[in-house]
Design an enzyme around this catalytic site. Structure first.
Site, mmCIF file in Angstrom:
data_model
loop_
_atom_site.group_PDB
_atom_site.id
_atom_site.type_symbol
_atom_site.label_atom_id
_atom_site.label_comp_id
_atom_site.label_asym_id
_atom_site.label_seq_id
_atom_site.Cartn_x
_atom_site.Cartn_y
_atom_site.Cartn_z
ATOM 1 N N ARG A 21 0.428 -0.968 0.427
ATOM 2 C CA ARG A 21 -0.214 -0.175 -0.336
ATOM 3 C C ARG A 21 1.143 1.309 -0.350
ATOM 4 O O ARG A 21 0.549 2.570 -0.838
ATOM 5 C CB ARG A 21 -1.062 -0.108 1.226
ATOM 6 N N CYS A 192 0.463 -2.869 14.663
ATOM 7 C CA CYS A 192 0.959 -3.691 14.147
ATOM 8 C C CYS A 192 1.780 -4.392 15.220
ATOM 9 O O CYS A 192 1.698 -5.436 14.502
ATOM 10 C CB CYS A 192 2.769 -3.013 13.432
ATOM 11 N N ALA A 322 8.061 4.833 5.343
ATOM 12 C CA ALA A 322 7.062 3.770 4.194
ATOM 13 C C ALA A 322 5.679 4.655 4.640
ATOM 14 O O ALA A 322 5.101 4.280 6.588
ATOM 15 C CB ALA A 322 7.268 3.128 4.228
#
Length: 323
Positions: A21, A192, A322
């Site tokens: 993504r 996460c 990112a």
């Protein structure tokens, strides 16, 4: 920290190139594990300088249920700025409340998990039980001819965990997580590091932690999460009278971003230094010494209460995150 470098090398050698993504390709490998004995030292990376204060600031923010990047910045952690204000998907999300808002992320779920019960109005015993557990009625409705009430309360998962360590240390249900399926679309980033299980041993007076991370960026995320997990285990041990011992770290998707390869390849040429020691400020009470249980320190703790002793490291290195 050779384990960490060995994992990085393994993923680079055996992983596969994948799109994702963020638009930055990763070399990814499914399923990985690290394990550290905290009696041998604190798992801070030494092949570059670790942003220790930033990681600790994030952990403190989670313990306070922070949901705003500005509050993380006040704690010395800037890693949430981009996810709050530069993530296009989040910027267009109607649940976003404005600048710096992060939504119902980690700490909100850890400390204020929104719990609901739907109970038939005729089940008086169940309603009374829920009310006795701290739920309150917020609605009454009917569906398919059956009337029901809806009750709500916020659950402090971490407080429940440390209460259980004190009162029922033999329990195998001492865990907390942030994967609230009903609110994933209300978060700037779904969790996460999502499940933490604590393992107190009343015989040895040691406590261990198993952490499951669904997706882990080995370049930037793993060093941060190792620091936070080990520090959290040490804090919980201090507040409950246990010595921190084994920290087992499972990763679902272990990956290296392509634009982190230069940094990581350079790190793998550097010889790791010995593991440092975590020091927690004397102002933070030790249950083992006082015999007094003070769970309020989950909120009173400050980033300045944590420091590393004997931390030797190679020069700092940077790589883009990112988003």
């Amino acid at each position: 920290m050779k384990q960490y470098l060995e994992l990085v090398a393994h993923v680079i050698k055996h992983g596969t190139l994948q799109a994702n993504r963020t638009g930055v390709n990763t070399i990814s490998f499914p399923g990985a594990m690290l394990r550290y004995d905290l009696q041998e030292g604190f798992p801070a990376i030494t092949t570059r300088r670790m942003a220790f204060k930033s990681a600790i600031g994030e952990m403190v923010g989670f313990l306070r249920g922070v949901s705003n990047a500005a509050e993380f910045r006040e704690l010395g952690c800037k890693v949430w700025d981009q996810n709050a204000n530069e993530n296009a998907q989040w910027l267009n999300n109607p649940f976003r409340k404005g600048e710096d808002d992060l939504g119902e992320i980690y700490g909100v779920q850890w400390r204020k998990w929104p719990a609901y019960k739907r109970i038939d109005t005729g089940n008086v015993a169940a309603i009374e039980l829920a009310l006795g557990q701290g739920y309150r009625q917020i609605a009454e409705s009917e569906e398919d001819g059956q009337s029901f009430v809806v009750l709500y309360k916020a659950i402090d998962q971490i407080r429940q965990c440390i209460d259980t360590i004190i009162n029922d240390p033999g329990s195998r249900r001492i865990l907390f997580h942030g994967w609230n399926c009903a609110q994933l679309d209300e978060m700037a980033l779904p969790p996460c590091h999502l499940l933490y299980q604590l393992h107190p041993n009343p015989q040895t007076r040691e406590i261990s932690l198993t952490l499951y991370i669904r997706s882990n960026d080995l370049g930037l995320g793993t060093p941060f999460n190792l620091t936070e997990g080990a520090a959290l285990l040490s804090l919980i041990g201090r507040l409950t009278g246990y010595t921190p011992r084994w920290f087992t770290y499972f990763i679902g998707d272990a990956h290296v971003y392509e634009n982190h390869l230069d940094m990581l390849n350079e790190q793998m040429t550097r010889e790791p230094y010995p593991m440092p020691k975590l020091v927690i400020s004397d102002r933070v009470p030790e249950f083992a010494k006082t015999g007094v249980y003070q769970p309020e320190w989950l909120e009173l703790i400050e980033p300045s209460d944590f420091s590393l002793e004997g931390y030797q490291h190679h020069p700092a290195m940077t790589a883009p995150m990112a988003v």
